[in-house]
Design a protein around this motif. Structure first.
Motif, PDB file in Angstrom:
ATOM      1  N   LEU A  94       0.833  -1.204   0.000  1.00 44.66           N
ATOM      2  CA  LEU A  94       0.000   0.000   0.000  1.00 44.66           C
ATOM      3  C   LEU A  94       0.865   1.251   0.000  1.00 44.66           C
ATOM      4  O   LEU A  94       0.556   2.239  -0.689  1.00 44.66           O
ATOM      5  N   ALA A  95       1.966   1.237   0.754  1.00 46.80           N
ATOM      6  CA  ALA A  95       2.875   2.382   0.776  1.00 46.80           C
ATOM      7  C   ALA A  95       3.448   2.651  -0.607  1.00 46.80           C
ATOM      8  O   ALA A  95       3.495   3.814  -1.060  1.00 46.80           O
ATOM      9  N   LEU A  96       3.863   1.612  -1.292  1.00 47.24           N
ATOM     10  CA  LEU A  96       4.422   1.788  -2.639  1.00 47.24           C
ATOM     11  C   LEU A  96       3.372   2.302  -3.615  1.00 47.24           C
ATOM     12  O   LEU A  96       3.664   3.157  -4.475  1.00 47.24           O
ATOM     13  N   LEU A  97       2.132   1.821  -3.498  1.00 46.12           N
ATOM     14  CA  LEU A  97       1.067   2.293  -4.381  1.00 46.12           C
ATOM     15  C   LEU A  97       0.767   3.776  -4.140  1.00 46.12           C
ATOM     16  O   LEU A  97       0.598   4.551  -5.095  1.00 46.12           O
ATOM     17  N   LEU A  98       0.713   4.176  -2.877  1.00 49.31           N
ATOM     18  CA  LEU A  98       0.436   5.584  -2.565  1.00 49.31           C
ATOM     19  C   LEU A  98       1.578   6.478  -3.013  1.00 49.31           C
ATOM     20  O   LEU A  98       1.356   7.604  -3.485  1.00 49.31           O
ATOM     21  N   ILE A  99       2.810   6.017  -2.858  1.00 49.40           N
ATOM     22  CA  ILE A  99       3.961   6.793  -3.323  1.00 49.40           C
ATOM     23  C   ILE A  99       3.903   6.969  -4.838  1.00 49.40           C
ATOM     24  O   ILE A  99       4.131   8.068  -5.376  1.00 49.40           O
ATOM     25  N   LEU A 100       3.588   5.886  -5.530  1.00 49.33           N
ATOM     26  CA  LEU A 100       3.504   5.944  -6.993  1.00 49.33           C
ATOM     27  C   LEU A 100       2.411   6.902  -7.450  1.00 49.33           C
ATOM     28  O   LEU A 100       2.609   7.676  -8.409  1.00 49.33           O
ATOM     29  N   LEU A 101       1.263   6.895  -6.760  1.00 47.82           N
ATOM     30  CA  LEU A 101       0.136   7.723  -7.189  1.00 47.82           C
ATOM     31  C   LEU A 101       0.308   9.185  -6.789  1.00 47.82           C
ATOM     32  O   LEU A 101       0.265  10.089  -7.638  1.00 47.82           O
ATOM     33  N   PHE A 102       0.488   9.434  -5.484  1.00 50.95           N
ATOM     34  CA  PHE A 102       0.440  10.811  -4.981  1.00 50.95           C
ATOM     35  C   PHE A 102       1.778  11.537  -5.059  1.00 50.95           C
ATOM     36  O   PHE A 102       1.804  12.774  -5.047  1.00 50.95           O
ATOM     37  N   ALA A 103       2.882  10.803  -5.121  1.00 49.74           N
ATOM     38  CA  ALA A 103       4.189  11.450  -5.177  1.00 49.74           C
ATOM     39  C   ALA A 103       4.769  11.448  -6.585  1.00 49.74           C
ATOM     40  O   ALA A 103       5.172  12.501  -7.109  1.00 49.74           O
ATOM     41  N   GLU A 104       4.801  10.280  -7.220  1.00 48.04           N
ATOM     42  CA  GLU A 104       5.451  10.188  -8.529  1.00 48.04           C
ATOM     43  C   GLU A 104       4.562  10.712  -9.654  1.00 48.04           C
ATOM     44  O   GLU A 104       5.009  11.504 -10.484  1.00 48.04           O
ATOM     45  N   ASN A 105       3.291  10.276  -9.683  1.00 45.27           N
ATOM     46  CA  ASN A 105       2.410  10.669 -10.788  1.00 45.27           C
ATOM     47  C   ASN A 105       1.797  12.059 -10.596  1.00 45.27           C
ATOM     48  O   ASN A 105       1.812  12.887 -11.516  1.00 45.27           O
ATOM     49  N   LEU A 106       1.220  12.293  -9.410  1.00 40.09           N
ATOM     50  CA  LEU A 106       0.540  13.572  -9.165  1.00 40.09           C
ATOM     51  C   LEU A 106       1.457  14.642  -8.594  1.00 40.09           C
ATOM     52  O   LEU A 106       1.213  15.832  -8.779  1.00 40.09           O
ATOM     53  N   GLY A 107       2.490  14.230  -7.874  1.00 38.65           N
ATOM     54  CA  GLY A 107       3.426  15.194  -7.298  1.00 38.65           C
ATOM     55  C   GLY A 107       2.842  16.030  -6.183  1.00 38.65           C
ATOM     56  O   GLY A 107       3.298  17.148  -5.932  1.00 38.65           O
ATOM     57  N   TRP A 108       1.832  15.498  -5.475  1.00 37.64           N
ATOM     58  CA  TRP A 108       1.176  16.267  -4.423  1.00 37.64           C
ATOM     59  C   TRP A 108       1.892  16.179  -3.081  1.00 37.64           C
ATOM     60  O   TRP A 108       1.882  17.147  -2.312  1.00 37.64           O
ATOM     61  N   LEU A 109       2.463  15.035  -2.796  1.00 39.30           N
ATOM     62  CA  LEU A 109       2.989  14.794  -1.456  1.00 39.30           C
ATOM     63  C   LEU A 109       4.439  14.315  -1.527  1.00 39.30           C
ATOM     64  O   LEU A 109       4.821  13.626  -2.485  1.00 39.30           O
ATOM     65  N   PRO A 110       5.246  14.648  -0.519  1.00 38.97           N
ATOM     66  CA  PRO A 110       6.627  14.137  -0.472  1.00 38.97           C
ATOM     67  C   PRO A 110       6.657  12.670  -0.067  1.00 38.97           C
ATOM     68  O   PRO A 110       5.722  12.155   0.546  1.00 38.97           O
ATOM     69  N   THR A 111       7.747  12.027  -0.413  1.00 41.75           N
ATOM     70  CA  THR A 111       7.867  10.589  -0.148  1.00 41.75           C
ATOM     71  C   THR A 111       8.722  10.267   1.063  1.00 41.75           C
ATOM     72  O   THR A 111       8.727   9.111   1.521  1.00 41.75           O
TER      73      THR A 111
END
Length: 313
Positions: free
Chosen positions: A150-167
């Protein structure tokens, strides 16, 4: 009430002693010679004479019961020994990193309380209708997903793709959103399921039937009438979840590069830093036991039907 609290406190003594014994045995049965490991930091190869001298200095030549009593006596005063890798007191290292873990657990607990109770109330309100089925599907998904995935999925979505949150990092609230979401996911699902089942059980009781017959709206029946009685088991679950968050955040802290006590424990395992690992086990055990006692006390205050020895408190 005083008698109940006194008995709870006295019952914690053997538990704390057991935790300290487990922490000590963990260092004893771990592979390698602690004296040799302490001297070998930085690639240095000690001689047998130096290892023997270090064993005497560390008290490793004494019988195990004597070693345990000596270690426990120092631990009671806050001395958890010196870290092999950093050559700093373990207690100060844990104290420096504990606020990060506490902050992460606080964010996760807020999400668990809000999300779990709201989802549970919504599922009970729409019982056996499509919103209830959607919420139950979401709960099952949360319970089945491993936290690291789940952590990797959230990082991929909100950090890598959308760029909303830091990792990674320990900055402001934005740095805590993703790790708190991951840490609270399973607890939120469990709290929602328990809240739903408790509310449905309350709906079948006479006071809810009478309130519904008087024309009280469904939402008011859920929030004002049933929820105060159904919340007691959820509070106990949330308290136990808090203890688990404080002691089980190692993987989350490692993935998101948070300098908490969980990542410190993983580094200790990698470096075979047994005093640091012993201190971590002892600290998390004490925290969990303390939180459990506080939860029992809150549950007793919320539920006047709590009994001890067949008598009301």
């Amino acid at each position: 009430m005083r008698r109940y609290l006194l008995q709870k406190i006295l019952s914690l003594i053997p538990v704390l002693l057991g935790i300290s014994l487990v922490a000590f045995v963990l260092g004893v049965i771990s592979p390698g010679n602690p004296a040799e490991i302490a001297l070998s930091q930085g690639g240095y190869e000690p001689t047998p004479e130096q290892v023997a001298q270090m064993e005497r200095e560390m008290g490793l030549d004494r019988p195990y019961p004597v070693q345990y009593l000596h270690w426990m006596g120092k631990a009671v005063t806050g001395d958890l020994g010196m870290s092999y890798s950093s050559q700093r007191p373990v207690a100060s290292e844990l104290a420096r990193r504990l606020p990060v873990t506490l902050k992460l657990a606080a964010y996760a607990m807020v999400l668990t309380c809000a999300g779990g109770i709201m989802l549970g109330c919504a599922a009970a309100f729409f019982h056996d209708r499509w919103p209830d089925k959607c919420i139950q599907a979401l709960i099952n998904t949360q319970l089945s997903l491993p936290s690291f995935w789940l952590a990797l999925l959230l990082i991929l979505l909100f950090a890598e793709n959308l760029g909303w949150l830091p990792t990674s990092g320990n900055g402001g609230p934005k740095h805590m959103i993703l790790p708190a979401l991951v840490l609270s996911s399973a607890s939120t699902a469990t709290a929602a399921r328990l809240t739903r089942s408790s509310l449905l059980a309350e709906f079948g009781k006479q006071y809810c039937t009478a309130a519904s017959a008087r024309g009280i709206s469904r939402w008011r029946l859920v929030i004002c009438n049933a929820l105060p009685n159904a919340i007691v088991p959820t509070v106990a679950l949330l308290g136990n979840s808090l203890g688990g968050m404080l002691g089980g955040s190692a993987i989350i802290e490692s993935i998101f590069a948070l300098p908490g006590i969980g990542s410190y424990a993983l580094d200790s395992i990698t470096n075979r830093d047994y005093p640091a690992l012993q201190g971590y086990v002892l600290l998390t055990g004490v925290i969990y036991v303390t939180v459990t006692m506080l939860v029992d006390t809150v549950s007793m205050l919320l539920d006047p039907k709590v009994r001890l020895g067949g008598q009301k408190i």
